[in-house]
Design a protein around this motif. Structure first.
Motif, PDB file in Angstrom:
ATOM      1  N   MET B   1      -2.281  24.809  80.111  1.00 11.77           N
ATOM      2  CA  MET B   1      -1.725  23.525  79.726  1.00 11.77           C
ATOM      3  C   MET B   1      -1.404  23.516  78.238  1.00 11.77           C
ATOM      4  SD  MET B   1      -4.035  21.188  82.244  1.00 11.77           S
ATOM      5  CE  MET B   1      -3.075  19.733  81.928  1.00 11.77           C
ATOM      6  N   ALA B   2      -0.794  22.451  77.783  1.00 10.55           N
ATOM      7  CA  ALA B   2      -0.218  22.458  76.441  1.00 10.55           C
ATOM      8  C   ALA B   2      -0.851  21.400  75.546  1.00 10.55           C
ATOM      9  CB  ALA B   2       1.284  22.231  76.546  1.00 10.55           C
ATOM     10  N   SER B   4       0.382  18.770  74.370  1.00  6.61           N
ATOM     11  CA  SER B   4       0.642  17.407  74.848  1.00  6.61           C
ATOM     12  C   SER B   4      -0.470  16.948  75.783  1.00  6.61           C
ATOM     13  CB  SER B   4       1.966  17.357  75.618  1.00  6.61           C
ATOM     14  OG  SER B   4       3.027  17.808  74.832  1.00  6.61           O
ATOM     15  N   ASP B   5      -0.870  17.820  76.688  1.00  6.16           N
ATOM     16  CA  ASP B   5      -1.943  17.498  77.628  1.00  6.16           C
ATOM     17  C   ASP B   5      -3.259  17.264  76.882  1.00  6.16           C
ATOM     18  OD1 ASP B   5      -0.489  18.215  80.269  1.00  6.16           O
ATOM     19  OD2 ASP B   5      -0.251  20.012  79.065  1.00  6.16           O
ATOM     20  N   GLU B   8      -3.108  13.894  75.170  1.00  3.19           N
ATOM     21  CA  GLU B   8      -3.123  12.750  76.093  1.00  3.19           C
ATOM     22  C   GLU B   8      -4.498  12.544  76.738  1.00  3.19           C
ATOM     23  OE1 GLU B   8       0.193  11.921  78.530  1.00  3.19           O
ATOM     24  OE2 GLU B   8       1.596  12.225  76.888  1.00  3.19           O
ATOM     25  N   THR B   9      -5.195  13.636  77.020  1.00  8.47           N
ATOM     26  CA  THR B   9      -6.542  13.442  77.572  1.00  8.47           C
ATOM     27  C   THR B   9      -7.459  12.840  76.500  1.00  8.47           C
ATOM     28  OG1 THR B   9      -6.910  15.809  77.204  1.00  8.47           O
ATOM     29  CG2 THR B   9      -6.493  15.134  79.446  1.00  8.47           C
ATOM     30  N   TYR B  11      -6.408  10.759  74.188  1.00  7.58           N
ATOM     31  CA  TYR B  11      -6.040   9.327  74.146  1.00  7.58           C
ATOM     32  C   TYR B  11      -6.714   8.579  75.287  1.00  7.58           C
ATOM     33  CZ  TYR B  11      -2.033  10.934  71.244  1.00  7.58           C
ATOM     34  OH  TYR B  11      -1.242  11.515  70.290  1.00  7.58           O
ATOM     35  N   LYS B  12      -6.708   9.204  76.459  1.00  6.27           N
ATOM     36  CA  LYS B  12      -7.343   8.545  77.604  1.00  6.27           C
ATOM     37  C   LYS B  12      -8.826   8.291  77.310  1.00  6.27           C
ATOM     38  CE  LYS B  12      -6.383   9.699  81.875  1.00  6.27           C
ATOM     39  NZ  LYS B  12      -6.087  10.475  83.115  1.00  6.27           N
ATOM     40  N   ARG B  62       5.272  15.972  73.767  1.00  2.56           N
ATOM     41  CA  ARG B  62       6.531  15.502  74.320  1.00  2.56           C
ATOM     42  C   ARG B  62       6.389  14.787  75.654  1.00  2.56           C
ATOM     43  NH1 ARG B  62      11.100  18.334  72.448  1.00  2.56           N
ATOM     44  NH2 ARG B  62      10.680  19.765  70.751  1.00  2.56           N
ATOM     45  N   LEU B  63       5.169  14.565  76.121  1.00  5.97           N
ATOM     46  CA  LEU B  63       5.019  13.779  77.345  1.00  5.97           C
ATOM     47  C   LEU B  63       4.986  12.293  76.953  1.00  5.97           C
ATOM     48  CD1 LEU B  63       2.474  16.216  78.993  1.00  5.97           C
ATOM     49  CD2 LEU B  63       4.928  16.028  79.476  1.00  5.97           C
ATOM     50  N   PHE B  64       4.884  11.398  77.934  1.00  7.56           N
ATOM     51  CA  PHE B  64       5.170   9.996  77.617  1.00  7.56           C
ATOM     52  C   PHE B  64       4.168   9.354  76.651  1.00  7.56           C
ATOM     53  CE2 PHE B  64       8.835   8.833  80.230  1.00  7.56           C
ATOM     54  CZ  PHE B  64       8.986  10.002  80.961  1.00  7.56           C
ATOM     55  N   GLY B  65       2.905   9.700  76.763  1.00  6.02           N
ATOM     56  CA  GLY B  65       1.924   9.147  75.834  1.00  6.02           C
ATOM     57  C   GLY B  65       1.969   9.863  74.495  1.00  6.02           C
ATOM     58  N   LEU B  67       4.416  11.621  73.270  1.00 10.41           N
ATOM     59  CA  LEU B  67       5.719  11.393  72.627  1.00 10.41           C
ATOM     60  C   LEU B  67       5.755  10.030  71.935  1.00 10.41           C
ATOM     61  CD1 LEU B  67       8.483  12.759  72.183  1.00 10.41           C
ATOM     62  CD2 LEU B  67       9.294  11.637  74.248  1.00 10.41           C
ATOM     63  N   ASN B 220      -8.152  17.179  86.617  1.00 12.41           N
ATOM     64  CA  ASN B 220      -6.901  17.907  86.712  1.00 12.41           C
ATOM     65  C   ASN B 220      -7.125  19.166  87.529  1.00 12.41           C
ATOM     66  OD1 ASN B 220      -5.246  20.290  85.477  1.00 12.41           O
ATOM     67  ND2 ASN B 220      -4.093  18.428  85.057  1.00 12.41           N
TER      68      ASN B 220
END
Lengths: 359, 359
Positions: B1-2, B4-5, B8-9, B11-12, B62-65, B67, B220
């Motif tokens: 995974m990258a 971005s992942d 985002e995790t 942030y979650k 670059r994913l929605f969160g 980005l 995941n």
């Protein structure tokens, strides 16, 4: 990368595609206003806001965009900000299908009407609809080929993309390489996303309009990761060499028939059996689902649950009839041992606390 | 995974942590209203909406969160829906640092005041601030240890998490294993995210309150992927065995000194040289940046650009002084060949159209 990444890059492609239409084509340059607005996480004045539509009880991933389309369970979504995107009802079929043909057709018709209604009226119009061929995490919910044909027609009619999420169903388990091959669509899905068995993540598409008009609009450190591409190629070669997709179709039919017989022998234990003709992608409901899964471990087999009450089978592509027989023996053992102490049944010692369903 | 992942995790985790505080702790159950609202992508009545704050010219994926927190370039963000989250100004330091000490300190003070102001007044209050130790994609923008200490104090004071994005800076390139080790913070960052060199993606944290209170809130397919964990362990072992972090610090000092000398010899060609004491994480600006990168290829070296005008060095950890000498010779060759035809300079034939900066 994961299915979430695959879906989100597809969503990005959908948004770019739709805005490009609004803009007047791939060669129209972005305005300064558009660029300034984007940097502030805002729409430029006059820009239309779009959404991605998904279905109730769908699962499309757990990142912020994909989670906005995931509608499986609260535990997946609680506390995480989401986009205000629409959800349509996924038809809830009754089983056995033969006995509920009319009712099921009506449910599918109603679901499609809701899709069309939402496309026409939702306050943030969808530029794409994403759908799983079989709602997997949501409980192995199936719909007919007719439903998906209808979905293809409605999306075409309203200039909305149809994204098929094959993260779980892709790469052979349903007895076709891609599950959507079962539908015989009038025109192909606009994008098909994959991950899991592919050991990588992405989507494929046929329409050149979906290609981003500038470099670096879709980009990532591992994009085109050669090691993963080689892995996927080897997997495909191995599948072809051993004819694993056709064999999965065959062993799936065998397994389905045998569980159907168990369902008759043990009423109420293998309810709503589904996945006929869909390879080994088979599921059924049991009123004591979590206990069923725990007992399965005592019989030496590891099965998972999904949705509220489903027991879902996900054997590997190398699963053969001889393996099916072991599974079937265990299934019968489980449903004839409810009155027995867990530590005294099966082949292996049960490990208390393990083997519960994925919440 | 990258990366971005990874972000985002994190942030979650931040959103879950903050809402858990509001709720009254990890043992308070979710209400039915909260669960129903989450399934509709809405806040429950009375629930506070939160945001993630980032910095101007930051890049976090670059994913929605992710980005929504990326503020590097319009091409990364155009057409993609984003959350209405706040951005603070990243201090823009002037070089050489010694000559602008007072001015730079003032810029950092002002930036921190803006952070605090946004935390106190933004209409969707941030529950976390994410920051890169060196803004990489944004142009190799540095800030002092004092700035980051100030950021740690302000976030602590206002009950906001500090997430350090070490996707680019982590795993040795700055002459410390993690770049934030350069800061000597009064208390550690709440979360540190990583990917790239780690060959996997994730974040680490020390505060047990950041642990999700229920299973499957962070989950995941590849979570804990053992193959990737083994890879990362081998990488760490190799780094330790060959003392690569300390060697990178040393060769970085050597390289920096030599480029500093080139900057004096060729005024205007190696502007705003930065990364002193930061291993090989070195960058400078050149007024003809894209042409510089194209010519570099003609000299047999592959360098990348970032931001508006930066040429950024990102050698591997096995980069030694002998390699630095080859690079330095090429750098001098490039800036003394501007008047020569591209096909007649350097060691290799130039490939027209290649070697341009990442937009």
């Amino acid at each position: 990368m994961a299915g979430s990444d695959a879906n989100e890059t597809a969503y990005k492609a959908a948004f770019m595609w739709r805005r490009q239409q609004d803009r007047g084509g791939p060669n129209v340059e972005f305005t300064q206003e558009e660029m300034d607005s984007a940097m502030n996480n805002k729409l430029a004045p006059g820009q239309q806001e779009y959404s991605i539509m998904s279905f109730r009880t769908a699962f499309h991933g757990r990142l912020f965009g994909s989670l906005s389309t995931t509608r499986s369970k609260p535990i997946h979504k609680l506390d995480i900000p989401a986009f205000d995107w629409p959800q349509a009802t996924f038809p809830q079929l009754k089983y056995p299908l033969e006995a509920h043909a009319e009712e099921n057709a009506a449910a599918e018709k109603k679901a499609l009407e809701e899709v069309e209604h939402l496309i026409k009226t939702y306050h943030i119009p969808p530029c794409a609809v994403i759908v799983e061929p079989i709602q997997s995490e949501g409980g192995d919910n199936h719909a007919s080929a007719n439903f998906f044909k209808g979905l293809r027609e409605i999306t075409k009619k309203h200039n909305v993309l149809m994204i098929v999420d094959e993260v779980q169903t892709g790469v052979g388990a349903t007895g076709k390489f891609w599950a959507h091959e079962h539908w015989d669509l009038p025109s192909p899905p606009d994008m098909v996303t994959f991950s899991k068995k592919a050991q990588t993540a992405g989507y494929y598409f046929g329409n050149p309009e979906l290609r981003p008009n500038k470099p670096y609009r879709q980009f990532n450190t591992w994009m085109g990761d050669p090691a993963r591409a080689l892995l996927f190629r080897s997997i495909v070669q191995e599948i072809e060499k051993h004819d694993l997709v056709n064999r999965t179709a065959k062993v799936g039919d065998y397994l389905y028939g045998k569980i159907e017989a168990l369902a008759k022998k043990y009423p109420g234990q293998f309810e709503n059996l589904r996945g006929k003709g869909m390879g080994t992608f088979i599921a059924f409901d049991n009123p004591r689902r979590d206990e069923f899964l725990k007992r399965a471990k005592a019989f030496g087999i590891n099965i998972g649950g999904s949705g509220q009450s489903a027991i879902r089978l996900r054997p590997m592509l190398i699963f053969e009839e001889s393996h099916a027989d072991i599974l079937l023996e265990a299934l019968e053992g489980i449903v004839t041992s409810w009155d027995k102490d867990l530590s005294k049944v099966g082949k292996a010692k049960a490990v208390p606390g393990e083997g519960t369903a994925k919440p």
